[in-house]
Design a protein around this motif. Structure first.
Motif, PDB file in Angstrom:
ATOM      1  N   HIS A 237      52.643  42.943  50.539  1.00 14.37           N
ATOM      2  CA  HIS A 237      53.641  43.431  50.167  1.00 14.37           C
ATOM      3  C   HIS A 237      53.910  42.790  48.318  1.00 14.37           C
ATOM      4  O   HIS A 237      54.200  43.787  47.708  1.00 14.37           O
ATOM      5  CB  HIS A 237      54.430  44.358  50.350  1.00 14.37           C
ATOM      6  N   SER A 238      55.146  42.167  49.297  1.00 13.30           N
ATOM      7  CA  SER A 238      55.988  41.458  47.950  1.00 13.30           C
ATOM      8  C   SER A 238      55.032  40.531  47.061  1.00 13.30           C
ATOM      9  O   SER A 238      55.313  40.053  46.003  1.00 13.30           O
ATOM     10  CB  SER A 238      56.754  40.133  48.589  1.00 13.30           C
ATOM     11  N   GLN A 239      53.740  40.593  47.254  1.00 18.81           N
ATOM     12  CA  GLN A 239      52.675  39.510  46.232  1.00 18.81           C
ATOM     13  C   GLN A 239      51.933  40.404  45.435  1.00 18.81           C
ATOM     14  O   GLN A 239      50.730  40.331  45.058  1.00 18.81           O
ATOM     15  CB  GLN A 239      52.313  38.572  46.873  1.00 18.81           C
ATOM     16  N   PHE A 240      51.413  42.101  46.403  1.00 15.18           N
ATOM     17  CA  PHE A 240      50.436  42.542  45.722  1.00 15.18           C
ATOM     18  C   PHE A 240      50.628  43.039  44.169  1.00 15.18           C
ATOM     19  O   PHE A 240      50.579  44.722  44.436  1.00 15.18           O
ATOM     20  CB  PHE A 240      50.083  43.362  47.197  1.00 15.18           C
ATOM     21  N   VAL A 241      50.998  42.746  43.433  1.00 13.08           N
ATOM     22  CA  VAL A 241      50.884  42.663  42.074  1.00 13.08           C
ATOM     23  C   VAL A 241      50.484  43.181  41.061  1.00 13.08           C
ATOM     24  O   VAL A 241      48.788  42.987  41.569  1.00 13.08           O
ATOM     25  CB  VAL A 241      52.328  41.598  41.212  1.00 13.08           C
ATOM     26  N   TRP A 242      49.603  44.145  40.250  1.00  8.14           N
ATOM     27  CA  TRP A 242      48.527  44.165  39.282  1.00  8.14           C
ATOM     28  C   TRP A 242      47.398  43.463  38.878  1.00  8.14           C
ATOM     29  O   TRP A 242      46.511  43.467  39.400  1.00  8.14           O
ATOM     30  CB  TRP A 242      49.010  45.018  38.034  1.00  8.14           C
ATOM     31  N   TYR A 243      47.732  41.898  38.680  1.00  6.08           N
ATOM     32  CA  TYR A 243      46.594  41.359  38.536  1.00  6.08           C
ATOM     33  C   TYR A 243      46.283  40.508  40.163  1.00  6.08           C
ATOM     34  O   TYR A 243      45.127  40.564  39.757  1.00  6.08           O
ATOM     35  CB  TYR A 243      47.302  39.837  37.578  1.00  6.08           C
ATOM     36  N   ARG A 244      46.943  40.820  41.355  1.00 10.15           N
ATOM     37  CA  ARG A 244      46.038  40.215  41.874  1.00 10.15           C
ATOM     38  C   ARG A 244      44.975  41.302  43.061  1.00 10.15           C
ATOM     39  O   ARG A 244      44.432  40.967  43.848  1.00 10.15           O
ATOM     40  CB  ARG A 244      47.745  39.931  43.799  1.00 10.15           C
ATOM     41  N   ARG A 245      45.863  42.635  42.846  1.00  7.14           N
ATOM     42  CA  ARG A 245      45.078  44.154  42.760  1.00  7.14           C
ATOM     43  C   ARG A 245      43.761  43.923  41.618  1.00  7.14           C
ATOM     44  O   ARG A 245      42.217  44.544  42.819  1.00  7.14           O
ATOM     45  CB  ARG A 245      45.690  45.208  42.559  1.00  7.14           C
ATOM     46  N   LEU A 246      43.637  43.720  40.926  1.00  2.00           N
ATOM     47  CA  LEU A 246      42.360  42.927  40.471  1.00  2.00           C
ATOM     48  C   LEU A 246      41.423  42.515  40.698  1.00  2.00           C
ATOM     49  O   LEU A 246      40.286  41.832  40.714  1.00  2.00           O
ATOM     50  CB  LEU A 246      42.791  42.991  38.756  1.00  2.00           C
ATOM     51  N   SER A 247      41.967  40.563  41.323  1.00  2.00           N
ATOM     52  CA  SER A 247      41.796  39.554  41.909  1.00  2.00           C
ATOM     53  C   SER A 247      40.707  40.383  42.632  1.00  2.00           C
ATOM     54  O   SER A 247      39.733  39.531  42.583  1.00  2.00           O
ATOM     55  CB  SER A 247      42.650  38.666  42.098  1.00  2.00           C
ATOM     56  N   VAL A 248      41.431  41.088  43.365  1.00  2.00           N
ATOM     57  CA  VAL A 248      40.518  41.293  45.301  1.00  2.00           C
ATOM     58  C   VAL A 248      39.462  42.216  44.601  1.00  2.00           C
ATOM     59  O   VAL A 248      38.215  41.738  44.999  1.00  2.00           O
ATOM     60  CB  VAL A 248      40.695  42.237  45.983  1.00  2.00           C
ATOM     61  N   LEU A 249      39.234  42.948  44.250  1.00  2.00           N
ATOM     62  CA  LEU A 249      37.829  44.002  43.048  1.00  2.00           C
ATOM     63  C   LEU A 249      36.729  43.141  42.882  1.00  2.00           C
ATOM     64  O   LEU A 249      35.926  43.056  42.421  1.00  2.00           O
ATOM     65  CB  LEU A 249      38.109  45.371  42.490  1.00  2.00           C
ATOM     66  N   PHE A 250      37.233  41.955  41.792  1.00  2.00           N
ATOM     67  CA  PHE A 250      36.633  41.114  40.948  1.00  2.00           C
ATOM     68  C   PHE A 250      36.293  39.667  41.165  1.00  2.00           C
ATOM     69  O   PHE A 250      35.436  39.103  40.744  1.00  2.00           O
ATOM     70  CB  PHE A 250      37.210  41.165  39.480  1.00  2.00           C
ATOM     71  N   SER A 251      37.103  39.128  42.245  1.00  2.00           N
ATOM     72  CA  SER A 251      37.114  37.757  41.981  1.00  2.00           C
ATOM     73  C   SER A 251      36.175  37.213  43.413  1.00  2.00           C
ATOM     74  O   SER A 251      35.845  38.196  44.113  1.00  2.00           O
ATOM     75  CB  SER A 251      38.377  36.600  42.735  1.00  2.00           C
ATOM     76  N   THR A 252      34.845  35.983  42.864  1.00  2.00           N
ATOM     77  CA  THR A 252      34.379  36.113  43.670  1.00  2.00           C
ATOM     78  C   THR A 252      34.440  35.145  44.745  1.00  2.00           C
ATOM     79  O   THR A 252      34.073  35.559  45.663  1.00  2.00           O
ATOM     80  CB  THR A 252      33.518  34.420  42.925  1.00  2.00           C
ATOM     81  N   TYR A 253      35.823  34.724  45.149  1.00  2.00           N
ATOM     82  CA  TYR A 253      36.259  34.336  46.719  1.00  2.00           C
ATOM     83  C   TYR A 253      36.471  35.981  47.366  1.00  2.00           C
ATOM     84  O   TYR A 253      36.971  35.870  48.394  1.00  2.00           O
ATOM     85  CB  TYR A 253      37.944  34.087  46.493  1.00  2.00           C
ATOM     86  N   THR A 254      36.161  36.538  46.918  1.00  2.00           N
ATOM     87  CA  THR A 254      36.555  38.402  47.970  1.00  2.00           C
ATOM     88  C   THR A 254      34.998  38.413  48.752  1.00  2.00           C
ATOM     89  O   THR A 254      35.267  38.913  49.839  1.00  2.00           O
ATOM     90  CB  THR A 254      36.986  39.707  46.855  1.00  2.00           C
ATOM     91  N   TYR A 255      34.102  37.760  47.816  1.00  2.48           N
ATOM     92  CA  TYR A 255      32.820  37.961  48.195  1.00  2.48           C
ATOM     93  C   TYR A 255      31.607  37.207  48.943  1.00  2.48           C
ATOM     94  O   TYR A 255      30.766  36.975  49.417  1.00  2.48           O
ATOM     95  CB  TYR A 255      31.932  38.982  47.120  1.00  2.48           C
ATOM     96  N   ILE A 256      32.579  35.711  48.280  1.00  2.00           N
ATOM     97  CA  ILE A 256      31.672  35.146  48.335  1.00  2.00           C
ATOM     98  C   ILE A 256      31.984  33.476  48.712  1.00  2.00           C
ATOM     99  O   ILE A 256      33.075  33.296  47.887  1.00  2.00           O
ATOM    100  CB  ILE A 256      30.283  34.430  47.579  1.00  2.00           C
ATOM    101  N   ASN A 257      31.508  32.773  49.550  1.00  2.00           N
ATOM    102  CA  ASN A 257      32.486  31.028  49.937  1.00  2.00           C
ATOM    103  C   ASN A 257      31.114  30.222  50.004  1.00  2.00           C
ATOM    104  O   ASN A 257      30.617  30.551  51.016  1.00  2.00           O
ATOM    105  CB  ASN A 257      34.185  30.643  51.076  1.00  2.00           C
TER     106      ASN A 257
END
Length: 278
Positions: A237-257
């Protein structure tokens, strides 16, 4: 639905191997290593998957809060909380200007394995998964984590570890950092990695595998479950600011390692660093 694609020999990753993720801060596991975690929890026995977080992320004096958040996130991911340890060691505190001594990092890795793995009478192979030398985002603590793992492998090689650790086969794999243009465009990253894999296979076929050691070096983990990644990151919760929310959606690390095995040259760098400190 989660699935894995790999061109690494299956025999090299036994489901009974101990898997140890070593990260720098709470939320690294969800933000960067989620595809690998999901796949290994599914294909390995979950009780053999561990996370050692080297700091509690106390840069903003939220260390206690962030430690609890990480345990909640790991429960969502499917990890047993008894296999998750968040350190609060004065020698390795969170901060972009704090340098972590690789000997200290090596020592705490050894202590964890002695207590949590050797203490249970386990032997066999330990697979350490961590950052590469760039650390995905270039954060100094991520880079020092990678360097510390290299130092640990060096210490194991020369026997500068607890006797119980000498019974283990320890290998390490690094999460490959990608440039920004791939980091936030997963389709481009998939195309790039697919082409890279195809070229590797072609070279291996042409050369007959005799002059290139491609097999066993790289491994790819895919997951297409952004909702679960979102839930795991939202637990922070303390880290889930707006740019990290966008990162979850668009970051390649969400889908592939993409992981590569830590090579002798990487260990040698830590060897040189160790000699300078002695």
């Amino acid at each position: 639905h989660t699935h894995t694609h790999t061109h690494m020999s299956p025999s090299l990753w036994n489901k009974h191997d101990t898997i140890l993720f070593i990260v720098a801060h709470p939320d690294d596991e969800s933000m960067f290593f989620f595809p690998t975690l999901q796949n290994l929890i599914r294909t390995n026995d979950a009780k053999n998957v561990h996370i050692l977080c080297l700091s509690n992320g106390n840069y903003d004096n939220l260390g206690g809060v962030r430690s609890k958040e990480m345990l909640s996130a790991c429960q969502i991911i499917g990890l047993e909380t008894c296999n998750v340890q968040v350190l609060d060691d004065d020698r390795i505190q969170d901060g972009p200007h704090v340098v972590w001594d690789d000997g200290v990092v090596s020592g705490v890795i050894g202590e964890y394995l002695v207590q949590r793995v050797c203490g249970k009478g386990c032997s066999g192979c330990v697979r350490i998964i961590t950052f590469d030398e760039y650390g995905v985002s270039g954060h100094p603590n991520h880079c020092d984590t990678s360097r510390g793992v290299g130092r640990f492998l060096y210490d194991v090689r020369i026997g500068n570890v607890d006797l119980r650790l000498k019974k283990l086969e320890v290998r390490s794999y690094r999460l490959r950092s990608v440039p920004v243009w791939r980091k936030y465009c997963v389709l481009l990253d998939l195309m790039y990695e697919g082409l890279r894999w195809l070229i590797s296979v072609c070279f291996l076929f042409i050369l007959g595998g005799s002059r290139m050691d491609l097999k066993g070096r790289d491994r790819y983990f895919f997951t297409f479950h952004p909702k679960l990644t979102w839930m795991a990151m939202a637990a922070h919760h303390s880290q889930f600011v707006w740019y990290r929310r966008l990162s979850v959606l668009f970051s390649t690390y969400t889908y592939i390692n993409s992981l590569d095995e830590m090579k002798q040259t990487h260990i040698n760098r830590s060897c040189i660093s160790a000699k300078k400190q002695t």
